[in-house]
Design a protein around this motif. Structure first.
Motif, short mmCIF file in Angstrom:
data_model
loop_
_atom_site.label_atom_id
_atom_site.label_comp_id
_atom_site.label_asym_id
_atom_site.label_seq_id
_atom_site.Cartn_x
_atom_site.Cartn_y
_atom_site.Cartn_z
N ALA A 153 -4.52 -12.97 7.18
CA ALA A 153 -4.26 -11.86 6.25
C ALA A 153 -4.18 -10.57 7.04
O ALA A 153 -4.99 -10.32 7.95
CB ALA A 153 -5.36 -11.78 5.21
N ARG A 154 -3.21 -9.73 6.71
CA ARG A 154 -2.96 -8.51 7.48
C ARG A 154 -3.78 -7.34 6.92
O ARG A 154 -3.64 -6.97 5.76
CB ARG A 154 -1.48 -8.15 7.42
N PRO A 155 -4.64 -6.72 7.75
CA PRO A 155 -5.38 -5.54 7.29
C PRO A 155 -4.42 -4.41 6.94
O PRO A 155 -3.50 -4.11 7.70
CB PRO A 155 -6.25 -5.17 8.50
N LYS A 156 -4.64 -3.80 5.77
CA LYS A 156 -3.75 -2.71 5.36
C LYS A 156 -4.49 -1.54 4.73
O LYS A 156 -4.00 -0.41 4.72
CB LYS A 156 -2.70 -3.25 4.37
N LEU A 157 -5.69 -1.77 4.23
CA LEU A 157 -6.43 -0.74 3.52
C LEU A 157 -7.86 -0.66 4.05
O LEU A 157 -8.49 -1.69 4.30
CB LEU A 157 -6.46 -1.06 2.02
#
Length: 339
Positions: A131-135
């Motif tokens: 899962a890509r960190p975005k927040l």
């Protein structure tokens, strides 16, 4: 009957809010937050920020966090939270239930640091397998009662910009943080340094309600649809708007927080004077003294509070919380019981 220091929402609401709700009870208004009271509340909030931001009112903090995070993240994106963060430990997995991973970073006394963000991103970079960190999610005040300084928030902003991340602030106790002597943050700072934050009304004297503020307009696009789909859009949105209008129009938001601070300081000073340690400095309306277990048991006969965790075999860390409504006489009674 015991007196409670468990939280800052044991009472109903500030009498002036109750009076405002009663006075406007039979005044007809448009539904779903399109009423005059909500519009006035938005204007008051934006005036504090010194800019026009999109403002939406919802009923609870968990609802605010869930709506924000699920609306701005794509299905494969994740949110970074400090260990002990509210979304990580006190929302029954609501964020995960919405399909988003919560990446836990160690932090320090409940605060995230730039290195925590950088490490979290580095440890979760293997597209498309992770899962890509975005927040980035922070709370102000923190779960340990500390307030962010402007320099700290600036450093987080730089880290987020460098890594292409959004910065979100949970403001369940934002009132307590903003009036803290430990903080030099201003409301315009919040507008400039965060992408999204929310203002807690529930813990500031409202019956219920939180105000979500989008400082990046593109993030607010279609947010009303998310509110509706999650069952968070109430027909009588006026109830939320009128409370925030009253909180800011009559300066109850700040004065209530200052009262809570004053009572917390009395308790904190008394603990230190009696020779007891605090697990972290008292900067807002939460304090965490470490007391002998025998004293904790004695205090529990007359006062309610949370046992936060055992310290050794004969001491206990407890949490005490003051509020806009904390009775100074009960604070004095608690202090007297220490000795």
């Amino acid at each position: 009957m015991t007196y409670s220091f468990r939280d800052d929402y044991s009472e109903g609401c500030h009498p002036e809010i109750l009076a405002a709700l009663s006075d406007a009870n039979l005044v007809q208004q448009d539904p779903y937050g399109d009423d005059e009271f909500s519009a006035a509340a938005r204007e008051l909030i934006c005036a504090r920020l010194g800019q026009t931001s999109a403002v939406h009112f919802v009923a609870s903090g968990t609802m605010a966090n869930l709506l924000i995070i699920s609306s701005v993240l794509k299905p494969f994106e994740a949110v970074i939270s400090v260990q002990g963060g509210h979304i990580a430990e006190h929302e029954a997995g609501a964020i995960e239930r919405a399909g988003h991973k919560v990446i836990i970073a160690p932090g320090e006394h409940g605060k995230l640091r730039p290195e925590d963000i950088r490490n979290a991103v580095a440890e979760n970079t293997m597209p498309p397998h992770m899962a890509r960190p975005k927040l980035v999610y922070i709370s102000n005040a923190t779960e340990t009662g500390l307030a962010y300084r402007k320099s700290e928030l600036k450093a987080l902003r730089v880290a987020c910009d460098t890594l292409g991340l959004w910065l979100m602030m949970d403001g369940a106790r934002l009132g307590a943080a903003m009036v803290s002597k430990a903080s030099d943050l201003t409301w315009p700072d919040l507008a400039k340094l965060t992408d999204i934050f929310w203002i807690g009304g529930t813990k500031a004297g409202a019956l219920l309600g939180e105000a979500i503020v989008f400082n990046k307009g593109e993030l607010a696009e279609d947010f009303a649809f998310h509110i509706k789909q999650r069952g968070a859009m109430i027909s009588k949105g006026r109830v939320l708007g009128l409370q925030f209008k009253t909180l800011f129009e009559k300066d109850l938001f700040d004065s209530g927080a200052l009262h809570a601070h004053a009572q917390a300081k009395i308790l904190s000073d008394a603990m230190i004077a009696a020779g007891y340690k605090l697990s972290c400095p008292t900067e807002t309306n939460q304090l965490f003294p470490i007391l002998p277990l025998a004293l904790v048991e004695k205090l529990e006969r007359d006062f309610a509070f949370h046992r936060w965790g055992a310290v050794g075999t004969d001491h206990m860390e407890i949490r005490l919380v003051t509020s806009w409504a904390t009775d100074p006489d009960q604070v004095a009674r608690f202090v007297s019981a220490l000795g």
